[in-house]
Design a protein around this motif. Structure first.
Motif, PDB file in Angstrom:
ATOM      1  N   ASP A 214       0.808  -1.221   0.000  1.00 35.84           N
ATOM      2  CA  ASP A 214       0.000   0.000   0.000  1.00 35.84           C
ATOM      3  C   ASP A 214       0.842   1.273   0.000  1.00 35.84           C
ATOM      4  O   ASP A 214       0.384   2.310  -0.454  1.00 35.84           O
TER       5      ASP A 214
ATOM      6  N   ASP B 258      -2.192  -3.285  17.141  1.00 39.98           N
ATOM      7  CA  ASP B 258      -0.954  -2.720  17.689  1.00 39.98           C
ATOM      8  C   ASP B 258      -1.199  -2.238  19.112  1.00 39.98           C
ATOM      9  O   ASP B 258      -2.317  -1.841  19.461  1.00 39.98           O
TER      10      ASP B 258
ATOM     11  N   CYS C  20       8.034   4.018   6.747  1.00 38.94           N
ATOM     12  CA  CYS C  20       6.741   3.554   7.251  1.00 38.94           C
ATOM     13  C   CYS C  20       6.757   2.042   7.221  1.00 38.94           C
ATOM     14  O   CYS C  20       7.513   1.444   6.462  1.00 38.94           O
ATOM     15  N   GLY C  21       5.928   1.419   8.036  1.00 41.18           N
ATOM     16  CA  GLY C  21       5.740  -0.028   7.914  1.00 41.18           C
ATOM     17  C   GLY C  21       6.286  -0.816   9.074  1.00 41.18           C
ATOM     18  O   GLY C  21       5.815  -1.904   9.351  1.00 41.18           O
ATOM     19  N   GLU C  22       7.316  -0.313   9.737  1.00 45.19           N
ATOM     20  CA  GLU C  22       7.831  -0.985  10.927  1.00 45.19           C
ATOM     21  C   GLU C  22       8.764  -0.039  11.654  1.00 45.19           C
ATOM     22  O   GLU C  22       9.011   1.077  11.205  1.00 45.19           O
ATOM     23  N   VAL C  23       9.285  -0.497  12.782  1.00 49.64           N
ATOM     24  CA  VAL C  23      10.163   0.355  13.588  1.00 49.64           C
ATOM     25  C   VAL C  23      11.507   0.526  12.880  1.00 49.64           C
ATOM     26  O   VAL C  23      12.107  -0.459  12.443  1.00 49.64           O
TER      27      VAL C  23
ATOM     28  N   THR D  42      -6.253  -1.986  15.177  1.00 47.20           N
ATOM     29  CA  THR D  42      -5.031  -2.271  14.410  1.00 47.20           C
ATOM     30  C   THR D  42      -4.349  -3.557  14.863  1.00 47.20           C
ATOM     31  O   THR D  42      -3.576  -4.140  14.098  1.00 47.20           O
TER      32      THR D  42
ATOM     33  N   ARG E 175       4.476  -7.692   5.674  1.00 42.48           N
ATOM     34  CA  ARG E 175       3.513  -7.991   6.743  1.00 42.48           C
ATOM     35  C   ARG E 175       3.135  -9.462   6.639  1.00 42.48           C
ATOM     36  O   ARG E 175       2.654  -9.912   5.593  1.00 42.48           O
TER      37      ARG E 175
ATOM     38  N   PHE F  71       4.695   3.387  19.767  1.00 41.39           N
ATOM     39  CA  PHE F  71       4.338   2.024  19.368  1.00 41.39           C
ATOM     40  C   PHE F  71       4.998   1.017  20.324  1.00 41.39           C
ATOM     41  O   PHE F  71       6.170   1.164  20.646  1.00 41.39           O
TER      42      PHE F  71
ATOM     43  N   ILE G 152       5.423   7.395  17.014  1.00 46.60           N
ATOM     44  CA  ILE G 152       4.670   7.342  15.756  1.00 46.60           C
ATOM     45  C   ILE G 152       3.836   8.618  15.619  1.00 46.60           C
ATOM     46  O   ILE G 152       3.211   8.847  14.597  1.00 46.60           O
TER      47      ILE G 152
ATOM     48  N   ASN H 134       8.815   9.721  10.507  1.00 50.91           N
ATOM     49  CA  ASN H 134       8.287   8.374  10.735  1.00 50.91           C
ATOM     50  C   ASN H 134       6.792   8.405  10.419  1.00 50.91           C
ATOM     51  O   ASN H 134       6.065   9.205  11.002  1.00 50.91           O
ATOM     52  N   LEU H 135       6.352   7.581   9.488  1.00 45.43           N
ATOM     53  CA  LEU H 135       4.921   7.461   9.192  1.00 45.43           C
ATOM     54  C   LEU H 135       4.458   6.116   9.717  1.00 45.43           C
ATOM     55  O   LEU H 135       5.181   5.123   9.617  1.00 45.43           O
TER      56      LEU H 135
ATOM     57  N   GLU I  99      -5.262  -1.207   6.112  1.00 49.35           N
ATOM     58  CA  GLU I  99      -6.708  -1.034   6.334  1.00 49.35           C
ATOM     59  C   GLU I  99      -7.091   0.424   6.565  1.00 49.35           C
ATOM     60  O   GLU I  99      -8.258   0.785   6.505  1.00 49.35           O
TER      61      GLU I  99
ATOM     62  N   GLY J  63       1.048   3.334   9.952  1.00 52.33           N
ATOM     63  CA  GLY J  63      -0.338   2.997   9.631  1.00 52.33           C
ATOM     64  C   GLY J  63      -0.464   1.676   8.917  1.00 52.33           C
ATOM     65  O   GLY J  63       0.466   1.233   8.250  1.00 52.33           O
TER      66      GLY J  63
END
Ligand code: AMP
Length: 471
Positions: free
Chosen positions: A154, A345, A226-229, A343, A371, A357, A278, A249-250, A255, A252
């Motif tokens: 995404d 999370d 984005c996507g992980e730490v 989420t 993922r 996070f 985050i 840092n993005l 979804e 999300g």
């Protein structure tokens, strides 16, 4: 050609489903069966996958097969139309138009029961994020943007529509550079990129191999992940080497479309244990951190992270059950906000109103930016004759791959070898889902309910890691 095809689908009042051509046909068939496409558009690069799909009999006689180049054919299929016949097509613009709440695309992600699930994304979901992000990152015609994630991720949605909406240039990064950190760094330099956007693992990889020089990438102004730490030591090194760059840092899930919160790091972290927030919600979105009774938790306490707002997908494709499990009624529904997405999370607020996070509440992991539901790997292993029972766990590492995938299994007979299991798994899963560490057990540990105790399995792998490091 793939991006032109996506735009063509939208213009023709359709929705598209990007497919990972590196996934085996056995897995892609679930996507095709769920999406029931009227047309499959393909290129010569995917003929192996198409052969596999046609062999399984997934493409029905009413599926039109279009080729982005010349006609393609094999013993199983023949493309119905090709780009090379475009002069025969009607040049008039189609009259039907997608509306903002129509489906734009469906992105399939790993599913815990072994079947990928399709996240439905509308036009409004995309335009909402793009308009916030283009304003926030000051995107303009002079920008040169990276296109790093594959088109079925995404994050690539922003690469495509963010650049088209602002007139910026999109520089698609060849996937072959992912294993060549110095060449990747050269690509950033030579393409004179002004913006970089990727998952963290590739940044860690470049830093680990010393590919980023002091004051490198002179045209680069902004670096987003984005996507992980992103490991804090990696950020510290990047900030020290690239003092002219702003770092954001993005955060999300798919979804909630691309990203839902952001944090631009103004001061380099002072120690390696400091975590990077985050941050705050992007415009049009909101983050809620709630306890088990869905009450807001006070600052400093960890709760479940929920997202509300414009980015929320209508749900999973043709799966009202899964949709209702995680798209819930918002406790603030009196305020007009009806839905929220759980989420999975864990997060907390700090005293300055920034979210932090704290990992996952379930069995989803990120491995090299992908993922993955560990349950999908277990489901694939359980289809193999040689496996009596198995548990797949994720073990955090400081390395660029993020979480390592580890498998404990009890063999069904004496002659089961890990090498054989790996090979057979490759027919069912993409290579990034194949466990890298394995152990054979006569019986897997069980908890009081008689279920496989994944916590004990995980501890076993963590202990082994410590033993190996000590020796
Ligand atoms: P995906 O749907 O592939 O974007 O994955 C979404 C999940 O990735 C989230 O639910 C988080 O677990 C994780 N994630 C996304 N962004 C971040 C971030 N900036 N920091 C930590 N985890 C993240």
């Amino acid at each position: 050609a793939a991006i032109a095809a996506m735009l063509a689908a939208l213009k023709a009042d359709c929705a598209y489903v990007p497919i990972d051509t590196d996934s085996p046909a056995e897995r892609v068939q679930h996507v095709i069966r769920a999406a029931e496409p009227r047309v499959v558009l393909t290129s010569a690069a995917a003929t192996g996958l198409l052969d596999g799909l046609a062999g399984i009999g997934v493409l029905t006689s009413s599926t039109l097969l279009g080729s982005l180049e010349e006609h393609l054919s094999s013993e199983h299929y023949k493309s119905t139309f090709a780009r090379s016949d475009w002069e025969q097509f009607d040049a008039r613009a189609p009259t039907a138009r997608n509306g903002e709440h129509d489906v734009a695309h469906i992105l399939f992600t790993s599913g815990s029961t072994g079947i990928p699930k399709g996240v439905v994304i509308t036009h409004a979901n995309v335009t909402s994020f793009v308009s916030w992000a283009n304003a926030y990152f000051g995107m303009g015609r002079h920008d040169r943007w990276s296109g790093h994630p594959p088109l079925h991720f995404d994050l690539s949605t922003y690469d495509i529509y963010g650049t088209l909406a602002s007139g910026a240039q999109l520089h698609l990064v060849p996937a072959s550079l992912n294993l060549l950190p110095h060449k990747l760094a050269a690509f950033i330099r030579d393409s004179e990129l002004t913006r970089w956007f990727s998952v963290p693992s590739i940044l860690s990889y470049m830093v680990k191999f010393g590919a980023v020089g002091q004051d490198d990438f002179p045209t680069l102004e902004k670096l987003l992940w984005c996507g992980e730490v992103l490991p804090t030591p990696v950020l510290m090194e990047l900030m020290q080497r690239l003092p002219h760059v702003a770092f954001t840092n993005l955060y999300g899930p798919t979804e909630a479309t691309i990203a839902s919160s952001y944090h631009t790091v103004l001061q380099p972290p002072t120690n390696e244990a400091e975590d990077i927030p985050i941050g705050r919600a992007c415009d049009g979105e909101d983050l809620l951190i709630l306890d088990e009774q869905q009450r807001a938790v006070p600052a400093g306490e960890i709760g479940d992270l929920y997202i509300t707002g414009m980015g929320l997908s209508p749900g999973y494709w043709k799966d009202p059950h899964k949709t209702s499990e995680v798209f819930l009624e918002s406790p603030r529904s009196q305020a007009g906000e009806t839905r929220m997405y759980r989420t999975g999370d864990l997060a907390s607020w700090d005293d300055t109103g920034l979210a932090h996070f704290h990992g996952r509440a379930d069995f989803q992991i990120k491995h090299r930016g992908y993922r993955i539901e560990l349950g999908e790997i277990e489901a694939a292993l359980n289809t193999l004759d040689g496996v009596r029972e198995c548990a797949v766990v994720g073990v955090a590492t400081a390395g660029f791959e993020g979480t390592q995938i580890c498998c404990a299994y009890a063999p069904a007979s004496h002659n089961v070898q890990v090498r054989m299991l790996r090979v057979r798994l490759r027919d069912r899963l993409p290579s990034y889902m194949i466990p890298s560490r394995w152990t054979e057990m006569e019986l897997l540990p069980k908890n009081a309910n008689g279920k496989v105790d994944r916590k004990v399995v995980k501890e076993w792998f963590e202990d082994e890691e410590r033993r190996v490091r000590r020796d």
